[in-house]
Design an enzyme around this catalytic site. Structure first.
Site, PDB file in Angstrom:
ATOM      1  N   ASN A   9       0.870  -1.182   0.000  1.00 52.08           N
ATOM      2  CA  ASN A   9       0.000   0.000   0.000  1.00 52.08           C
ATOM      3  C   ASN A   9       0.903   1.227   0.000  1.00 52.08           C
ATOM      4  O   ASN A   9       1.495   1.567   1.025  1.00 52.08           O
ATOM      5  CB  ASN A   9      -0.899  -0.033   1.256  1.00 52.08           C
ATOM      6  N   TRP A  10       0.985   1.860  -1.158  1.00 48.63           N
ATOM      7  CA  TRP A  10       1.899   2.995  -1.280  1.00 48.63           C
ATOM      8  C   TRP A  10       1.322   4.287  -0.708  1.00 48.63           C
ATOM      9  O   TRP A  10       1.998   5.321  -0.697  1.00 48.63           O
ATOM     10  CB  TRP A  10       2.300   3.189  -2.745  1.00 48.63           C
ATOM     11  N   LYS A  11       0.055   4.262  -0.314  1.00 43.93           N
ATOM     12  CA  LYS A  11      -0.593   5.454   0.267  1.00 43.93           C
ATOM     13  C   LYS A  11      -0.336   6.660  -0.635  1.00 43.93           C
ATOM     14  O   LYS A  11      -0.374   6.510  -1.856  1.00 43.93           O
ATOM     15  CB  LYS A  11      -0.092   5.662   1.713  1.00 43.93           C
ATOM     16  N   HIS A  95      -9.519   1.301   5.046  1.00 45.15           N
ATOM     17  CA  HIS A  95      -8.241   1.524   5.747  1.00 45.15           C
ATOM     18  C   HIS A  95      -8.487   2.507   6.895  1.00 45.15           C
ATOM     19  O   HIS A  95      -9.279   3.445   6.763  1.00 45.15           O
ATOM     20  CB  HIS A  95      -7.197   2.077   4.772  1.00 45.15           C
ATOM     21  N   GLU A  97      -6.884   4.902   7.910  1.00 48.72           N
ATOM     22  CA  GLU A  97      -6.653   6.322   7.558  1.00 48.72           C
ATOM     23  C   GLU A  97      -7.887   6.911   6.883  1.00 48.72           C
ATOM     24  O   GLU A  97      -8.192   8.091   7.049  1.00 48.72           O
ATOM     25  CB  GLU A  97      -5.395   6.422   6.662  1.00 48.72           C
ATOM     26  N   GLU A 167      -5.422  -4.743  10.661  1.00 46.60           N
ATOM     27  CA  GLU A 167      -4.414  -3.707  10.835  1.00 46.60           C
ATOM     28  C   GLU A 167      -4.667  -2.982  12.159  1.00 46.60           C
ATOM     29  O   GLU A 167      -5.471  -2.044  12.212  1.00 46.60           O
ATOM     30  CB  GLU A 167      -4.497  -2.691   9.688  1.00 46.60           C
ATOM     31  N   GLY A 173       2.557   2.462  10.949  1.00 47.85           N
ATOM     32  CA  GLY A 173       3.521   3.557  10.809  1.00 47.85           C
ATOM     33  C   GLY A 173       4.193   3.948  12.116  1.00 47.85           C
ATOM     34  O   GLY A 173       4.837   4.980  12.204  1.00 47.85           O
ATOM     35  N   SER A 213       3.471  -2.024  10.431  1.00 46.35           N
ATOM     36  CA  SER A 213       4.928  -2.095  10.631  1.00 46.35           C
ATOM     37  C   SER A 213       5.536  -3.439  10.216  1.00 46.35           C
ATOM     38  O   SER A 213       6.463  -3.924  10.869  1.00 46.35           O
ATOM     39  CB  SER A 213       5.292  -1.744  12.079  1.00 46.35           C
ATOM     40  N   GLY A 234       2.955  -1.063   4.379  1.00 47.57           N
ATOM     41  CA  GLY A 234       2.987   0.368   4.086  1.00 47.57           C
ATOM     42  C   GLY A 234       4.417   0.820   3.855  1.00 47.57           C
ATOM     43  O   GLY A 234       4.998   0.621   2.786  1.00 47.57           O
ATOM     44  N   GLY A 235       5.018   1.405   4.877  1.00 48.89           N
ATOM     45  CA  GLY A 235       6.350   2.005   4.775  1.00 48.89           C
ATOM     46  C   GLY A 235       7.402   1.126   4.094  1.00 48.89           C
ATOM     47  O   GLY A 235       8.134   1.596   3.219  1.00 48.89           O
TER      48      GLY A 235
HETATM   49  P1  13P Z   1       3.050   0.515   7.841  1.00 54.48           P
HETATM   50  O1  13P Z   1       3.572  -0.774   7.231  1.00 54.48           O
HETATM   51  O2  13P Z   1       3.793   1.722   7.376  1.00 54.48           O
HETATM   52  O3  13P Z   1       2.899   0.420   9.312  1.00 54.48           O
HETATM   53  O4  13P Z   1       1.555   0.704   7.239  1.00 54.48           O
HETATM   54  C1  13P Z   1       0.661  -0.342   7.324  1.00 54.48           C
HETATM   55  C2  13P Z   1      -0.532  -0.004   6.525  1.00 54.48           C
HETATM   56  O5  13P Z   1      -1.266   0.903   6.869  1.00 54.48           O
HETATM   57  C3  13P Z   1      -0.773  -0.771   5.296  1.00 54.48           C
HETATM   58  O6  13P Z   1      -2.038  -0.521   4.783  1.00 54.48           O
END
Ligand code: 13P
Length: 252
Positions: A9-11, A95, A97, A167, A173, A213, A234-235
């Site tokens: 997930n590149w957000k 998600h 977010e 999640e 994050g 994470s 994510g990251g």
């Molecule tokens: P991180 O891997 O940066 O914690 O993000 C997880 C995430 O929100 C994937 O959708």
């Protein structure tokens, strides 16, 4: 046997050239279908270009969000039909977010899931508790509520076409990963909830992936858990090296 999914997930990251360069590297490194399905969720602007690169590869493309209406006066929104048109097979729905920053409710997410399924997209439905909810012992209640509301009126047949992503919000994050056992406990609970709520659901085949994470160092121990069927990264998905390592570790 469930085939695991490793999803990036590149957000709100990567320009079109950056996304294309990553996709080319990925295609070169993973030219054949492997033991895990790889899914990339670029920002909307890069979907078509990434699709051009990956169209004859086994790597799948996901959107990060969609609207529940098929078309209409919804400035700034993107429909499921448009996502299919751009080459998406998956869409991330709910998600945290989106829930927290944009006020998406379970009712909206339920509509999105219905529309996604109707359009032939596989929803990756995200659920998870806050730190406060975990510390007050409400994790299972929250997860159960999110499943019940988000999957309202979904049939047992359709549940087979949905991927769930656990999640925990406190692990996104933050560098704080749920321990493999903490994650496994919730994953097992999700599977049991699906089995109880959806008769004939074949809950043993429901794909439940973990996000929060995830990095190469913790992928192996998470993937060793019996109810964890992959990762939503994510990251660590933004750089090619760590993401490729996560895929390789999960294929061991
Ligand atoms: P991180 O891997 O940066 O914690 O993000 C997880 C995430 O929100 C994937 O959708």
């Amino acid at each position: 046997m469930i085939k695991p999914i490793i999803a990036a997930n590149w957000k709100m990251h990567k320009t079109i050239p950056e996304a294309v360069a990553f996709a080319k590297q990925l295609k070169k490194e993973f030219p054949e279908p492997g033991r895990a399905d790889i899914v990339i969720a670029p920002p909307f602007t890069a979907l078509s270009s990434v699709m051009e690169v990956l169209k004859d590869s086994p790597i799948h493309i996901s959107a990060q969000n969609m609207h529940w209406e098929e078309k209409g006066a919804c400035t700034g929104e993107v429909s499921a039909t448009m996502l299919v048109d751009a080459g998406c097979e998956f869409v991330i729905v709910g998600h945290s977010e989106r829930r927290i920053l944009f006020g998406e409710t379970s009712k909206m997410l339920n509509k999105k899931i219905h529309t996604a399924l109707k359009s032939g997209l596989t929803p990756i439905f995200c659920i998870g508790e806050t730190l406060k909810e975990r510390e007050s012992g409400a994790t299972f209640r929250i997860i159960q509520k999110q499943i019940k509301e988000g999957l309202n009126n979904i049939t047992s047949d359709d549940i087979r076409r949905i991927t769930l992503a656990y999640e925990p919000i406190w692990a996104i994050g933050t560098g704080k990963t749920a321990t493999p056992l903490q994650a496994q406990e919730v994953h097992r609970f999700i599977r049991e909830t699906i089995a109880a709520d959806f008769e004939h659901a074949r809950a043993s085949e429901t794909i439940i992936i973990y996000g929060g994470s995830v990095k190469p160092e913790n992928t192996g121990s998470l993937m060793d858990q019996p109810d964890i069927n992959g990762a939503l990264v994510g990251g660590a998905s933004l750089d090619f090296g760590p993401f490729a390592d996560i895929v390789k570790i999960s294929e061991r």
